[in-house]
Design a protein around this motif. Sequence first.
Motif, PDB file in Angstrom:
ATOM      1  N   LYS A  54     -37.402 -31.578  22.373  1.00 15.64           N
ATOM      2  CA  LYS A  54     -36.445 -30.605  21.598  1.00 15.64           C
ATOM      3  C   LYS A  54     -37.205 -29.232  21.096  1.00 15.64           C
ATOM      4  O   LYS A  54     -36.464 -28.189  20.951  1.00 15.64           O
ATOM      5  N   TYR A  55     -38.508 -29.524  20.842  1.00 14.17           N
ATOM      6  CA  TYR A  55     -39.237 -28.283  20.077  1.00 14.17           C
ATOM      7  C   TYR A  55     -40.149 -27.604  21.074  1.00 14.17           C
ATOM      8  O   TYR A  55     -40.329 -26.240  21.036  1.00 14.17           O
ATOM      9  N   ILE A  56     -40.719 -28.346  22.197  1.00 16.62           N
ATOM     10  CA  ILE A  56     -41.721 -27.649  22.879  1.00 16.62           C
ATOM     11  C   ILE A  56     -41.499 -27.609  24.434  1.00 16.62           C
ATOM     12  O   ILE A  56     -41.100 -28.605  25.005  1.00 16.62           O
ATOM     13  N   ASN A  57     -41.611 -26.428  25.033  1.00 14.11           N
ATOM     14  CA  ASN A  57     -41.401 -26.256  26.341  1.00 14.11           C
ATOM     15  C   ASN A  57     -42.683 -26.115  27.151  1.00 14.11           C
ATOM     16  O   ASN A  57     -43.367 -25.243  26.621  1.00 14.11           O
ATOM     17  N   HIS A  58     -42.826 -26.737  28.011  1.00 14.33           N
ATOM     18  CA  HIS A  58     -44.310 -26.803  28.834  1.00 14.33           C
ATOM     19  C   HIS A  58     -43.983 -26.013  30.092  1.00 14.33           C
ATOM     20  O   HIS A  58     -42.990 -26.650  30.880  1.00 14.33           O
TER      21      HIS A  58
ATOM     22  N   TYR B 299     -47.618 -32.923  24.002  1.00 11.44           N
ATOM     23  CA  TYR B 299     -46.245 -32.152  23.814  1.00 11.44           C
ATOM     24  C   TYR B 299     -45.011 -32.632  24.548  1.00 11.44           C
ATOM     25  O   TYR B 299     -43.929 -32.517  24.067  1.00 11.44           O
ATOM     26  N   ALA B 300     -45.054 -33.492  25.309  1.00 12.38           N
ATOM     27  CA  ALA B 300     -44.071 -34.093  26.235  1.00 12.38           C
ATOM     28  C   ALA B 300     -43.231 -35.033  25.107  1.00 12.38           C
ATOM     29  O   ALA B 300     -42.223 -35.459  25.514  1.00 12.38           O
ATOM     30  N   ASP B 301     -43.694 -35.338  24.085  1.00 15.46           N
ATOM     31  CA  ASP B 301     -42.945 -36.185  23.112  1.00 15.46           C
ATOM     32  C   ASP B 301     -42.029 -35.425  22.167  1.00 15.46           C
ATOM     33  O   ASP B 301     -41.202 -35.872  21.439  1.00 15.46           O
TER      34      ASP B 301
ATOM     35  N   LEU C 223     -47.233 -23.402  26.360  1.00 14.54           N
ATOM     36  CA  LEU C 223     -46.535 -24.006  25.306  1.00 14.54           C
ATOM     37  C   LEU C 223     -45.778 -23.176  24.723  1.00 14.54           C
ATOM     38  O   LEU C 223     -46.474 -22.248  23.998  1.00 14.54           O
ATOM     39  N   ILE C 224     -44.529 -23.083  24.810  1.00 12.65           N
ATOM     40  CA  ILE C 224     -43.717 -22.249  23.659  1.00 12.65           C
ATOM     41  C   ILE C 224     -42.703 -23.194  22.843  1.00 12.65           C
ATOM     42  O   ILE C 224     -42.039 -23.957  23.119  1.00 12.65           O
TER      43      ILE C 224
ATOM     44  N   LEU D 191     -45.176 -20.868  17.686  1.00  7.56           N
ATOM     45  CA  LEU D 191     -46.485 -20.510  18.380  1.00  7.56           C
ATOM     46  C   LEU D 191     -46.138 -20.650  19.959  1.00  7.56           C
ATOM     47  O   LEU D 191     -45.235 -21.198  20.682  1.00  7.56           O
ATOM     48  N   ILE D 192     -46.968 -19.908  20.479  1.00  8.90           N
ATOM     49  CA  ILE D 192     -47.111 -19.939  21.845  1.00  8.90           C
ATOM     50  C   ILE D 192     -48.327 -19.833  22.573  1.00  8.90           C
ATOM     51  O   ILE D 192     -49.336 -18.894  21.815  1.00  8.90           O
ATOM     52  N   CYS D 193     -48.983 -20.601  23.225  1.00  8.60           N
ATOM     53  CA  CYS D 193     -50.227 -20.925  23.759  1.00  8.60           C
ATOM     54  C   CYS D 193     -50.275 -20.999  25.206  1.00  8.60           C
ATOM     55  O   CYS D 193     -49.329 -21.269  25.970  1.00  8.60           O
ATOM     56  N   ALA D 194     -51.558 -20.075  25.930  1.00  8.74           N
ATOM     57  CA  ALA D 194     -51.897 -20.089  27.159  1.00  8.74           C
ATOM     58  C   ALA D 194     -53.017 -20.818  27.492  1.00  8.74           C
ATOM     59  O   ALA D 194     -54.138 -20.446  26.772  1.00  8.74           O
ATOM     60  N   CYS D 195     -53.075 -21.942  28.168  1.00 10.29           N
ATOM     61  CA  CYS D 195     -54.305 -22.691  28.292  1.00 10.29           C
ATOM     62  C   CYS D 195     -54.861 -22.692  29.601  1.00 10.29           C
ATOM     63  O   CYS D 195     -54.182 -22.956  30.719  1.00 10.29           O
ATOM     64  N   ASN D 196     -56.018 -22.103  29.907  1.00  5.89           N
ATOM     65  CA  ASN D 196     -56.741 -22.089  31.078  1.00  5.89           C
ATOM     66  C   ASN D 196     -57.789 -23.446  30.899  1.00  5.89           C
ATOM     67  O   ASN D 196     -57.790 -24.262  31.428  1.00  5.89           O
TER      68      ASN D 196
END
Length: 312
Positions: free
Chosen positions: A250-254, A245-247, A223-224, A194-199
């Motif tokens: 290993k899986y999520i790049n912000h 996401y910060a938890d 979030l990648i 999943l990849i999301c772009a948040c405004n």
Amino acid sequence: MKHLFIVNPAAGGKDSTDFVSAKVAQFFSGKEGDFEIYTTKAPMDAVKKIKYEADLCDELRVYACGGDGTLNECICGAAGWDHVAVTHFPTGTGNDFIKTFGDEGKLFFELEALINGEVRPIDLIDCNGRYSVNICSVGIDARIAADVHKYSKIPLIGGATGYVTSLAANLLKGITGPLRVICDGKLYYGEMTLICACNGRFYGGGFNPVPEARLDDGLLDFLIIKGVSRLTFLKLVGGYAKGKYADFPKYINHVRSTSIDIDSQDELVINVDGEIIRSKKVSMKVIPGGVNFIFPAGMEFFASEKEKTAVN
């Protein structure tokens, strides 16, 4: 100044034209004011109507009377016009965009507060030429959103059951795919979920992936999420929905940046404020101050940010 009320008769599962008409008539009773109530007739009809009126008016205020999809259409029509401003008078079901403002979101249900509101420029996401004011995404969540309506049409399945059915079906299909992603000058390559772009901050009926996302900072929060197993995904999704996401480093790049480019060998399902488009290539970029938005006057959401800036 003209006040244009765009009503989506299908939003929220019922035609709210009479409700909106009564509210508007009540406000303008005994007052001078140029207003029109326009009921949309087809997808993207609102965009054509707004652009038509923008060519005729010195100042135009647009009220999206529907859900997030209606707001998205009105945003697409109002973007780029200096003399046009838009807002949301919610008559839909999800109304995710206004959840960004917490308790102040309820002010958008007060039509008088919007008509007498103040105009502020906010950022937009340009996703393959389609504007978004809230959140765009690619991956398992977009696929689930795209299939919800399909399953909801099946007898005895609807509402939350339709979402659960879509979730289960898409989990069986597989939750990852090979992508090539460039964001903030860095290459991410391989299986992704999943990849999301948040405004904005909320989508999907209550998911809040980046609680600190801002509508007016000239940046997007990306979030990648790397390719994970179905079991790991089910463990991650709760934290993802709550903005933790910060938890899961290993899986999520912000990444906070201005753009992202995604390439795929297969066609991707892309969520744009709840609307679905499809492409093998996805380009998302921020447009700082891309649309004028009408907010109820004196919202603390903006006042608190000014105070923080002054302190820093």
